[in-house]
Design a protein around this motif. Sequence first.
Motif, PDB file in Angstrom:
ATOM      1  N   LEU A 198      21.123 -64.463  47.018  1.00 28.69           N
ATOM      2  CA  LEU A 198      22.201 -65.340  47.491  1.00 28.69           C
ATOM      3  C   LEU A 198      21.886 -66.800  47.204  1.00 28.69           C
ATOM      4  O   LEU A 198      22.760 -67.564  46.768  1.00 28.69           O
ATOM      5  CB  LEU A 198      22.413 -65.136  48.989  1.00 28.69           C
ATOM      6  CG  LEU A 198      23.246 -66.223  49.692  1.00 28.69           C
ATOM      7  CD1 LEU A 198      24.692 -66.175  49.229  1.00 28.69           C
ATOM      8  CD2 LEU A 198      23.163 -66.087  51.202  1.00 28.69           C
ATOM      9  N   ALA A 212      24.273 -69.141  44.957  1.00 26.90           N
ATOM     10  CA  ALA A 212      24.916 -70.349  45.468  1.00 26.90           C
ATOM     11  C   ALA A 212      24.783 -71.501  44.470  1.00 26.90           C
ATOM     12  O   ALA A 212      25.726 -72.283  44.268  1.00 26.90           O
ATOM     13  CB  ALA A 212      24.302 -70.731  46.812  1.00 26.90           C
ATOM     14  N   MET A 260      27.195 -70.834  41.639  1.00 30.28           N
ATOM     15  CA  MET A 260      28.550 -71.191  42.040  1.00 30.28           C
ATOM     16  C   MET A 260      28.759 -72.707  41.995  1.00 30.28           C
ATOM     17  O   MET A 260      29.809 -73.196  41.560  1.00 30.28           O
ATOM     18  CB  MET A 260      28.817 -70.668  43.449  1.00 30.28           C
ATOM     19  CG  MET A 260      29.031 -69.178  43.538  1.00 30.28           C
ATOM     20  SD  MET A 260      30.646 -68.679  42.877  1.00 30.28           S
ATOM     21  CE  MET A 260      31.751 -69.363  44.120  1.00 30.28           C
ATOM     22  N   LEU A 281      28.125 -76.743  47.194  1.00 29.27           N
ATOM     23  CA  LEU A 281      28.136 -75.288  47.374  1.00 29.27           C
ATOM     24  C   LEU A 281      26.722 -74.713  47.430  1.00 29.27           C
ATOM     25  O   LEU A 281      26.497 -73.694  48.077  1.00 29.27           O
ATOM     26  CB  LEU A 281      28.909 -74.615  46.240  1.00 29.27           C
ATOM     27  CG  LEU A 281      30.430 -74.653  46.319  1.00 29.27           C
ATOM     28  CD1 LEU A 281      31.038 -73.988  45.087  1.00 29.27           C
ATOM     29  CD2 LEU A 281      30.915 -73.965  47.586  1.00 29.27           C
ATOM     30  N   SER A 282      25.775 -75.344  46.772  1.00 31.45           N
ATOM     31  CA  SER A 282      24.410 -74.819  46.765  1.00 31.45           C
ATOM     32  C   SER A 282      23.802 -74.821  48.164  1.00 31.45           C
ATOM     33  O   SER A 282      22.920 -74.011  48.469  1.00 31.45           O
ATOM     34  CB  SER A 282      23.525 -75.639  45.818  1.00 31.45           C
ATOM     35  OG  SER A 282      23.474 -76.995  46.234  1.00 31.45           O
ATOM     36  N   LEU A 324      26.964 -72.515  50.932  1.00 32.80           N
ATOM     37  CA  LEU A 324      26.997 -71.054  50.980  1.00 32.80           C
ATOM     38  C   LEU A 324      25.847 -70.481  51.815  1.00 32.80           C
ATOM     39  O   LEU A 324      26.077 -69.638  52.693  1.00 32.80           O
ATOM     40  CB  LEU A 324      27.001 -70.477  49.563  1.00 32.80           C
ATOM     41  CG  LEU A 324      28.300 -70.702  48.779  1.00 32.80           C
ATOM     42  CD1 LEU A 324      28.132 -70.299  47.320  1.00 32.80           C
ATOM     43  CD2 LEU A 324      29.443 -69.925  49.412  1.00 32.80           C
ATOM     44  N   LEU A 359      31.784 -60.110  46.914  1.00 32.01           N
ATOM     45  CA  LEU A 359      31.425 -61.097  45.890  1.00 32.01           C
ATOM     46  C   LEU A 359      31.689 -60.586  44.486  1.00 32.01           C
ATOM     47  O   LEU A 359      31.720 -61.373  43.528  1.00 32.01           O
ATOM     48  CB  LEU A 359      29.945 -61.478  46.016  1.00 32.01           C
ATOM     49  CG  LEU A 359      29.474 -62.014  47.372  1.00 32.01           C
ATOM     50  CD1 LEU A 359      28.045 -62.490  47.268  1.00 32.01           C
ATOM     51  CD2 LEU A 359      30.381 -63.126  47.863  1.00 32.01           C
ATOM     52  N   PRO A 385      35.440 -70.999  45.502  1.00 36.19           N
ATOM     53  CA  PRO A 385      34.544 -71.626  46.495  1.00 36.19           C
ATOM     54  C   PRO A 385      34.929 -71.342  47.944  1.00 36.19           C
ATOM     55  O   PRO A 385      34.081 -70.968  48.749  1.00 36.19           O
ATOM     56  CB  PRO A 385      34.647 -73.116  46.158  1.00 36.19           C
ATOM     57  CG  PRO A 385      35.015 -73.156  44.720  1.00 36.19           C
ATOM     58  CD  PRO A 385      35.903 -71.973  44.498  1.00 36.19           C
ATOM     59  N   ALA A 402      34.538 -67.603  48.762  1.00 31.02           N
ATOM     60  CA  ALA A 402      33.120 -67.243  48.767  1.00 31.02           C
ATOM     61  C   ALA A 402      32.442 -67.722  50.040  1.00 31.02           C
ATOM     62  O   ALA A 402      31.619 -67.002  50.629  1.00 31.02           O
ATOM     63  CB  ALA A 402      32.428 -67.834  47.547  1.00 31.02           C
ATOM     64  N   THR A 403      32.771 -68.918  50.473  1.00 32.30           N
ATOM     65  CA  THR A 403      32.170 -69.449  51.699  1.00 32.30           C
ATOM     66  C   THR A 403      32.525 -68.586  52.897  1.00 32.30           C
ATOM     67  O   THR A 403      31.673 -68.308  53.755  1.00 32.30           O
ATOM     68  CB  THR A 403      32.634 -70.893  51.938  1.00 32.30           C
ATOM     69  OG1 THR A 403      32.282 -71.693  50.799  1.00 32.30           O
ATOM     70  CG2 THR A 403      31.979 -71.482  53.170  1.00 32.30           C
ATOM     71  N   VAL A 434      30.640 -64.848  52.657  1.00 33.67           N
ATOM     72  CA  VAL A 434      29.219 -64.657  52.966  1.00 33.67           C
ATOM     73  C   VAL A 434      28.949 -64.677  54.466  1.00 33.67           C
ATOM     74  O   VAL A 434      27.854 -64.311  54.897  1.00 33.67           O
ATOM     75  CB  VAL A 434      28.353 -65.725  52.266  1.00 33.67           C
ATOM     76  CG1 VAL A 434      28.465 -65.617  50.759  1.00 33.67           C
ATOM     77  CG2 VAL A 434      28.716 -67.126  52.731  1.00 33.67           C
TER      78      VAL A 434
END
Length: 401
Positions: free
Chosen positions: A226, A230, A233, A242-243, A246, A288, A294, A297-298, A301
């Motif tokens: 993950l 991240a 992404m 995002l790094s 996430l 996923l 974005p 995805a947030t 997770v």
Amino acid sequence: MLGSPHVARLLGGTLTGRLPNGMAPVAIVLWTLATGGSIALGGLLSALYGLASGLSQPIKGRLMDRYGQRAVHLPTALLHSGLFLALPVAGPHGGPAFATTIVAAAGLTTPPLEAGLRALWPSVLPSPRLQHAALALDTGTQGLLYVVGPLLATALATAHSPAVALAVTAAVGLVGTIVVATALPSRRWRPAPASPGDGQARRLASPQLVALFGSLTGVGFAIGALNVWAIVMAETHRMEMLSGLLPAAFSTGSFVGGLIYGRRTWPTSATRRLLVSSAAFLTGWLLLLVLPGPNTATAAVVLPGAFLTVVVACAYQTTDTLTPAGRTSEAYAWLILSIGTGQAVGTALAGRLAHHDLASAALPAAGAAFALTILILARPGRAAVERGRHRRPRGARRRRA
């Protein structure tokens, strides 16, 4: 549960003492760059710290089972903090080799607070319901360390210097460990002696425990993958936040999941809950595979994060059931090492597949599927026999688990 004697102190002290686990990797990289080293060297030193910390956990757990918690926590905390203070002073003069030695030694002397806290709950909270709540809250809050820790280290390094970040890392770890080690339950804790007729007293590596720990490497693999996904992404969508966002959403889900799970008792066994939560953990990662944007995805997770707490909490309960008397701290340390090893492998493999979008997104699900498959095939708790595991403080009445 938090109003029970010693609980807030033990939980708060452990979280404070373990905050360096989130701060140190970032502080080490930033210090390396500030002293003229490369990011490759900083990454190597950071990985070495985590590896040394994980590999030494079972040894420290065994020492706690033999000599008690205070005899292990205080010496390791003093050495650990002293080494972090020495790194910015002595590191630049000894070159990369000397800095590597200091960082490795700091990892080896990380106080085993997490395993120690899990071993304390039965003696601090005689009620199984309160133990359940404590374990859920304890497990759910661990992920927040890896949100707060990196942010704090980065802020200190930016506002002052990486050396200050290392110094604060040393101070926070030492203070938190002292708070725990000087608490009455930790000072008095001793493992329960083995029963006279217990033929498994000296055997920790039972097939059931090996299967359980093997499955947890898959859980760790998903977490490690993950973190890299991240970053992928963030690069794909050109959104650097995002790094960090996430993993933060994942950790927030873990915290909320712990609160929900710990608020009530469950009629099924820990082994049954472990299987169900592992299946839900896998289901969350499958979202996923559609390569979400974005925002989606947030949100996505959060679901596997919520079930992570249940998986780990049930894994601890199953470990306690399967572990011979007098070996609980060591067994908990092996559990922690299993997750950490899987996390390192997941991070490494995800890094190699970072340029393949679908493969990168699929790796967390692959780790979760591996974990569930082993649990289904081995059913590590089906042959377990419940038995008391801990010696209560003097004057306390023993209760069956």
